[in-house]
Design an enzyme around this catalytic site. Structure first.
Site, short mmCIF file in Angstrom:
data_model
loop_
_atom_site.label_atom_id
_atom_site.label_comp_id
_atom_site.label_asym_id
_atom_site.label_seq_id
_atom_site.Cartn_x
_atom_site.Cartn_y
_atom_site.Cartn_z
N GLY A 100 28.50 34.37 44.54
CA GLY A 100 28.85 35.73 44.92
C GLY A 100 28.64 36.69 43.77
O GLY A 100 28.18 36.32 42.69
N TYR B 254 35.64 44.29 43.08
CA TYR B 254 35.44 42.86 42.84
C TYR B 254 36.78 42.12 42.95
O TYR B 254 36.88 41.08 43.61
CB TYR B 254 34.81 42.63 41.47
CG TYR B 254 34.82 41.20 41.02
CD1 TYR B 254 34.04 40.24 41.67
CD2 TYR B 254 35.61 40.78 39.96
CE1 TYR B 254 34.05 38.92 41.27
CE2 TYR B 254 35.62 39.45 39.55
CZ TYR B 254 34.85 38.53 40.21
OH TYR B 254 34.88 37.22 39.82
#
Length: 269
Positions: A72, A135
């Protein structure tokens, strides 16, 4: 010995490190990323995969009896990029795990889930989320997916809120957040070996004298980190200027990362 461990994000810094250090911990390491990787060596399989592609992830997980999910976006970027890799990607991974016997998952979460907590506060597993960016928010989403799949289906996961996993601590903040590579490897071994795991959050940090995080709730795993950032304290004091206590780097647990801007969503990023 486990038969096949999947490492997603295997082309990244942590993935590259674990590719080396987990060699021999399973008969086969299945290594996956969207980025180019060196060719497979003995006991390895290289399987490129875009985590946002559900069908591809379904094929990727088949035949694995353990997963280390590092894949990711690992930095603050636009929401479009984070959504595809970190939200849709983690959902696809858990769906694939459910379809293929629910292998245990080591989910690389982050201290960015709690970045705005003050450095004077010691946190345990009950500390409220205080993400420092999108994030961090995406890692909270991943932890929530893991919790849902455990409660609804019995999928076991370790949610490892990684601090600073580097060969050695590099600054004052890392005297608290450092997570040695060897301690990370020993945690992975403990997670896969534990008689039970459930869905357990573990602070990803070594046994640092000045640490901020309490792992007492996860003692049942039998994991005892051996390294300590204090071994580097004199070197850091000699080579790294001490920050102003009023600056973010010395105030918040994620330091300068709290100063990161929110990136506008742009499909072309």
């Amino acid at each position: 010995m486990m038969n096949r461990i999947l490492i997603t994000g295997a082309a990244g810094t942590l993935g590259t490190m674990l590719r080396d250090k987990l060699r021999g911990h399973a008969k086969i390491l299945r290594l996956s990323d969207v980025a180019e990787m060196p060719p497979a060596g003995a006991g390895e399989e290289v399987v490129p995969c875009d985590l946002s592609d559900g069908d591809a992830v379904m094929r990727l997980v088949e035949g694995c009896d353990g997963i280390v999910h590092l894949g990711g976006i690992s930095v603050e970027r636009s929401f479009d990029l984070i959504e595809a890799a970190n939200l849709r990607g983690v959902y696809n991974l858990y769906e694939a795990a459910r379809a293929h016997g629910m292998p245990r998952i080591v989910f690389a979460s982050s201290n960015h889930t709690i970045g705005y907590h003050d450095q004077t506060t010691r946190l345990d597993h009950t500390a409220p989320y205080r993400p420092d960016g999108l994030y961090g928010v995406s890692k909270i989403f991943g932890e929530a997916v893991a919790s849902l799949y455990h409660d609804k289906f019995g999928q076991e996961s370790a949610l490892v809120r990684i601090g600073s996993c580097t060969p050695r601590p590099e600054n004052w903040r890392m005297l608290a957040t450092w997570f040695s590579e060897d301690d990370f490897v020993s945690l992975i071994d403990a997670v896969f070996a534990a008689p039970r795991l459930g869905c357990t959050m573990v602070w990803g940090a070594s046994a640092n004298d000045h640490g901020w995080w309490d792992n007492a709730h996860a003692a049942f795993l039998g994991w005892r980190p051996k390294d300590n950032a204090a071994a580097f304290a004199e070197e850091i004091a000699r080579t790294v200027p001490r920050p102003d206590p009023n600056e973010a780097v010395a105030r918040y647990q994620c330091g300068v990362f709290t100063d990161e801007p929110i990136h506008p969503s742009r499909k072309e990023d």
